[in-house]
Write a protein that holds these residues in place. Structure first.
Motif, PDB file in Angstrom:
ATOM      1  N   ASN A   1       0.866  -1.176   0.000  1.00  0.00           N
ATOM      2  CA  ASN A   1       0.000   0.000   0.000  1.00  0.00           C
ATOM      3  C   ASN A   1       0.901   1.223   0.000  1.00  0.00           C
ATOM      4  OD1 ASN A   1      -1.907   1.997   0.411  1.00  0.00           O
ATOM      5  ND2 ASN A   1      -2.352   1.419   2.531  1.00  0.00           N
ATOM      6  N   ALA A   2       1.218   1.711  -1.196  1.00  0.00           N
ATOM      7  CA  ALA A   2       2.111   2.859  -1.331  1.00  0.00           C
ATOM      8  C   ALA A   2       1.730   3.651  -2.567  1.00  0.00           C
ATOM      9  CB  ALA A   2       3.567   2.411  -1.422  1.00  0.00           C
ATOM     10  N   ARG A   3       1.929   4.937  -2.502  1.00  0.00           N
ATOM     11  CA  ARG A   3       1.733   5.807  -3.656  1.00  0.00           C
ATOM     12  C   ARG A   3       3.091   5.951  -4.338  1.00  0.00           C
ATOM     13  NH1 ARG A   3      -2.626   8.812  -4.273  1.00  0.00           N
ATOM     14  NH2 ARG A   3      -3.089   8.517  -2.059  1.00  0.00           N
ATOM     15  N   VAL A   4       3.220   5.425  -5.557  1.00  0.00           N
ATOM     16  CA  VAL A   4       4.524   5.254  -6.180  1.00  0.00           C
ATOM     17  C   VAL A   4       4.812   6.385  -7.173  1.00  0.00           C
ATOM     18  CG1 VAL A   4       5.973   3.713  -7.553  1.00  0.00           C
ATOM     19  CG2 VAL A   4       4.345   2.755  -5.912  1.00  0.00           C
ATOM     20  N   SER A   5       5.961   7.001  -7.022  1.00  0.00           N
ATOM     21  CA  SER A   5       6.391   8.079  -7.916  1.00  0.00           C
ATOM     22  C   SER A   5       7.014   7.502  -9.185  1.00  0.00           C
ATOM     23  CB  SER A   5       7.414   8.962  -7.210  1.00  0.00           C
ATOM     24  OG  SER A   5       8.029   9.851  -8.129  1.00  0.00           O
ATOM     25  N   ASN A   6       6.681   8.111 -10.321  1.00  0.00           N
ATOM     26  CA  ASN A   6       7.303   7.724 -11.593  1.00  0.00           C
ATOM     27  C   ASN A   6       8.210   8.828 -12.139  1.00  0.00           C
ATOM     28  OD1 ASN A   6       5.571   9.691 -12.564  1.00  0.00           O
ATOM     29  ND2 ASN A   6       4.326   8.307 -13.799  1.00  0.00           N
ATOM     30  N   GLN A   7       8.612   9.757 -11.281  1.00  0.00           N
ATOM     31  CA  GLN A   7       9.354  10.927 -11.756  1.00  0.00           C
ATOM     32  C   GLN A   7      10.741  10.578 -12.286  1.00  0.00           C
ATOM     33  OE1 GLN A   7       8.029  14.098 -12.099  1.00  0.00           O
ATOM     34  NE2 GLN A   7       6.228  12.816 -11.718  1.00  0.00           N
ATOM     35  N   LYS A   8      11.365   9.538 -11.753  1.00  0.00           N
ATOM     36  CA  LYS A   8      12.741   9.218 -12.174  1.00  0.00           C
ATOM     37  C   LYS A   8      12.791   8.798 -13.635  1.00  0.00           C
ATOM     38  CE  LYS A   8      16.774   6.370 -11.021  1.00  0.00           C
ATOM     39  NZ  LYS A   8      17.325   5.340 -10.110  1.00  0.00           N
ATOM     40  N   ILE A   9      11.887   7.926 -14.043  1.00  0.00           N
ATOM     41  CA  ILE A   9      11.944   7.468 -15.437  1.00  0.00           C
ATOM     42  C   ILE A   9      11.492   8.575 -16.382  1.00  0.00           C
ATOM     43  CG2 ILE A   9       9.627   6.405 -15.598  1.00  0.00           C
ATOM     44  CD1 ILE A   9      11.157   4.052 -17.075  1.00  0.00           C
ATOM     45  N   LYS A  10      10.597   9.442 -15.931  1.00  0.00           N
ATOM     46  CA  LYS A  10      10.213  10.586 -16.772  1.00  0.00           C
ATOM     47  C   LYS A  10      11.371  11.568 -16.887  1.00  0.00           C
ATOM     48  CE  LYS A  10       6.187  11.850 -14.993  1.00  0.00           C
ATOM     49  NZ  LYS A  10       4.832  12.487 -14.937  1.00  0.00           N
ATOM     50  N   ALA A  11      12.116  11.751 -15.804  1.00  0.00           N
ATOM     51  CA  ALA A  11      13.274  12.639 -15.860  1.00  0.00           C
ATOM     52  C   ALA A  11      14.348  12.077 -16.795  1.00  0.00           C
ATOM     53  CB  ALA A  11      13.852  12.842 -14.463  1.00  0.00           C
ATOM     54  N   ALA A  12      14.390  10.752 -16.929  1.00  0.00           N
ATOM     55  CA  ALA A  12      15.348  10.134 -17.847  1.00  0.00           C
ATOM     56  C   ALA A  12      14.937  10.319 -19.302  1.00  0.00           C
ATOM     57  CB  ALA A  12      15.484   8.646 -17.535  1.00  0.00           C
ATOM     58  N   GLY A  13      13.669  10.732 -19.513  1.00  0.00           N
ATOM     59  CA  GLY A  13      13.219  11.011 -20.864  1.00  0.00           C
ATOM     60  C   GLY A  13      12.059  10.179 -21.363  1.00  0.00           C
ATOM     61  N   TYR A  14      11.558   9.246 -20.536  1.00  0.00           N
ATOM     62  CA  TYR A  14      10.445   8.425 -21.019  1.00  0.00           C
ATOM     63  C   TYR A  14       9.135   9.219 -20.953  1.00  0.00           C
ATOM     64  CZ  TYR A  14       7.071   4.799 -21.831  1.00  0.00           C
ATOM     65  OH  TYR A  14       6.027   4.082 -22.370  1.00  0.00           O
ATOM     66  N   GLN A  15       8.379   9.186 -22.028  1.00  0.00           N
ATOM     67  CA  GLN A  15       7.070   9.835 -22.099  1.00  0.00           C
ATOM     68  C   GLN A  15       5.986   8.762 -22.127  1.00  0.00           C
ATOM     69  OE1 GLN A  15       7.214  12.409 -25.555  1.00  0.00           O
ATOM     70  NE2 GLN A  15       8.289  14.015 -24.438  1.00  0.00           N
ATOM     71  N   PHE A  16       5.138   8.761 -21.135  1.00  0.00           N
ATOM     72  CA  PHE A  16       4.104   7.742 -21.033  1.00  0.00           C
ATOM     73  C   PHE A  16       3.087   7.878 -22.160  1.00  0.00           C
ATOM     74  CE2 PHE A  16       5.894   7.194 -16.914  1.00  0.00           C
ATOM     75  CZ  PHE A  16       5.570   5.889 -16.529  1.00  0.00           C
ATOM     76  N   ILE A  17       2.707   6.741 -22.712  1.00  0.00           N
ATOM     77  CA  ILE A  17       1.666   6.697 -23.726  1.00  0.00           C
ATOM     78  C   ILE A  17       0.302   6.900 -23.093  1.00  0.00           C
ATOM     79  CG2 ILE A  17       0.627   5.261 -25.563  1.00  0.00           C
ATOM     80  CD1 ILE A  17       3.350   3.681 -25.520  1.00  0.00           C
ATOM     81  N   HIS A  18       0.115   6.278 -21.923  1.00  0.00           N
ATOM     82  CA  HIS A  18      -1.141   6.384 -21.168  1.00  0.00           C
ATOM     83  C   HIS A  18      -0.820   6.792 -19.727  1.00  0.00           C
ATOM     84  CE1 HIS A  18      -2.889   4.300 -24.564  1.00  0.00           C
ATOM     85  NE2 HIS A  18      -2.092   3.281 -24.383  1.00  0.00           N
ATOM     86  N   PRO A  19      -0.544   8.081 -19.485  1.00  0.00           N
ATOM     87  CA  PRO A  19      -0.176   8.501 -18.139  1.00  0.00           C
ATOM     88  C   PRO A  19      -1.296   8.324 -17.115  1.00  0.00           C
ATOM     89  CG  PRO A  19      -0.475  10.402 -19.578  1.00  0.00           C
ATOM     90  CD  PRO A  19      -0.498   9.196 -20.450  1.00  0.00           C
ATOM     91  N   GLU A  20      -2.556   8.374 -17.599  1.00  0.00           N
ATOM     92  CA  GLU A  20      -3.697   8.161 -16.720  1.00  0.00           C
ATOM     93  C   GLU A  20      -4.423   6.895 -17.154  1.00  0.00           C
ATOM     94  OE1 GLU A  20      -6.227  11.512 -16.317  1.00  0.00           O
ATOM     95  OE2 GLU A  20      -4.581  12.928 -15.985  1.00  0.00           O
ATOM     96  N   ILE A  21      -5.087   6.247 -16.208  1.00  0.00           N
ATOM     97  CA  ILE A  21      -5.837   5.044 -16.542  1.00  0.00           C
ATOM     98  C   ILE A  21      -6.891   5.399 -17.571  1.00  0.00           C
ATOM     99  CG2 ILE A  21      -7.363   3.246 -15.654  1.00  0.00           C
ATOM    100  CD1 ILE A  21      -5.915   3.473 -12.973  1.00  0.00           C
ATOM    101  N   ARG A  22      -6.965   4.632 -18.654  1.00  0.00           N
ATOM    102  CA  ARG A  22      -7.752   5.021 -19.816  1.00  0.00           C
ATOM    103  C   ARG A  22      -9.024   4.207 -20.006  1.00  0.00           C
ATOM    104  NH1 ARG A  22      -5.240   2.558 -25.261  1.00  0.00           N
ATOM    105  NH2 ARG A  22      -7.427   2.785 -25.761  1.00  0.00           N
TER     106      ARG A  22
END
Length: 274
Positions: A251-272
């Motif tokens: 039960n944790a709220r997980v940050s994805n900032q590290k991989i975005k800072a590396a340059g990855y752009q999510f295709i579906h950043p929000e549940i679709r």
């Protein structure tokens, strides 16, 4: 580039299909199930039957490969050690004799963070597995990361719950509709679309990422919010909650900032799927 995908289930098969469509990749796919060989021949140039603790078979698969994607999964709660830890140990022992491999990428899970009472965690947060299988997953990460060297990049992708084609959220949770669930529904969930699992793996491969990266979408929903939205979208009865203590082991709220800072752009950043 020659890439071996060890474990071609839901994720590995999709990655193999994507890479095979690129002219500069040659893909070797492995499966522990001989009956799946014909299916995998449609998505990879080479297919091998491999059990994770078979050192000779692993050595044959990795011969002359440039990178390894470790996408294994456990068939049931009793097979975690064999599926994850034993495979990782075998892989590392073979890599010591396979100098061509320069990159290993492992698809792990954010569950290793354990029950953090919904607090925000990132890759620097200590792991706190809540059960023996969680300990196996954490140990698998440690063994793989310990093999890192100037000549071998090791990347751990801690995935959220995977949804997408064939694993639609409504299919996963339909059985909860109209029923009473334990707890209050306040525990936090983290999800990632299958497209972003494939995209994140290929991004890590092409950018030779090193270390741990969370691969989850931007939005962390509570279990209650998630189920309410799914059932509303599909005109299904909502689940109710009995208010008992939560039994969910992570039960944790997980940050994805590290991989975005590396340059990855999510295709579906929000549940679709709502």
């Amino acid at each position: 580039m020659k890439v071996a995908i060890v474990g071609c289930g839901y994720v590995g098969t999709r990655v193999a299909k994507n890479l095979r469509g690129k002219s500069d990749y040659t893909v070797t796919a492995t499966t522990a199930t001989p009956e799946r060989v014909a299916q995998l021949e449609d998505v990879a140039q080479r297919v091998a039957v491999l059990k994770g603790n078979d050192k000779n078979a692993m050595a044959a698969v990795l011969q002359a490969q440039d990178a390894v994607l470790l996408c294994v999964g456990a068939r049931n709660p009793h097979s975690y050690k064999e599926s994850y830890l034993d495979t990782a140990k075998t892989l590392i022992s073979v890599l010591q004799e396979t100098p061509t491999v320069k990159q290993v990428i492992y698809t792990g899970t954010y569950s290793v963070y354990g029950d953090r009472q919904g607090e925000l965690v990132n890759e620097d947060s200590p792991v706190a597995p809540a059960n023996p299988n969680g300990e196996i997953l954490a140990e698998t990460e440690r063994i793989l990361l310990a093999a890192s060297s100037p000549n071998l990049k090791v990347s751990i992708l801690r995935l959220g719950g995977i949804y997408g084609p064939g694993r639609e959220l409504v299919k996963i949770f339909r059985g909860f509709s109209g029923n009473t669930r334990p707890g209050a529904g306040e525990d936090v969930t983290n999800w990632v679309h299958a497209d972003d699992v494939v995209g994140g793996l290929i991004f890590a491969l092409e950018n030779r990422l090193q270390g741990i990266y969370n691969l989850v979408g931007d939005v962390s929903l509570s279990s209650r919010e998630l189920l309410d939205r799914i059932f509303e979208a599909h005109n299904l009865p909502k689940a109710s909650w009995d208010g008992s203590p939560s039994v969910r082991p992570y039960n944790a709220r997980v940050s994805n900032q590290k991989i975005k800072a590396a340059g990855y752009q999510f295709i579906h950043p929000e549940i679709r799927e709502f």
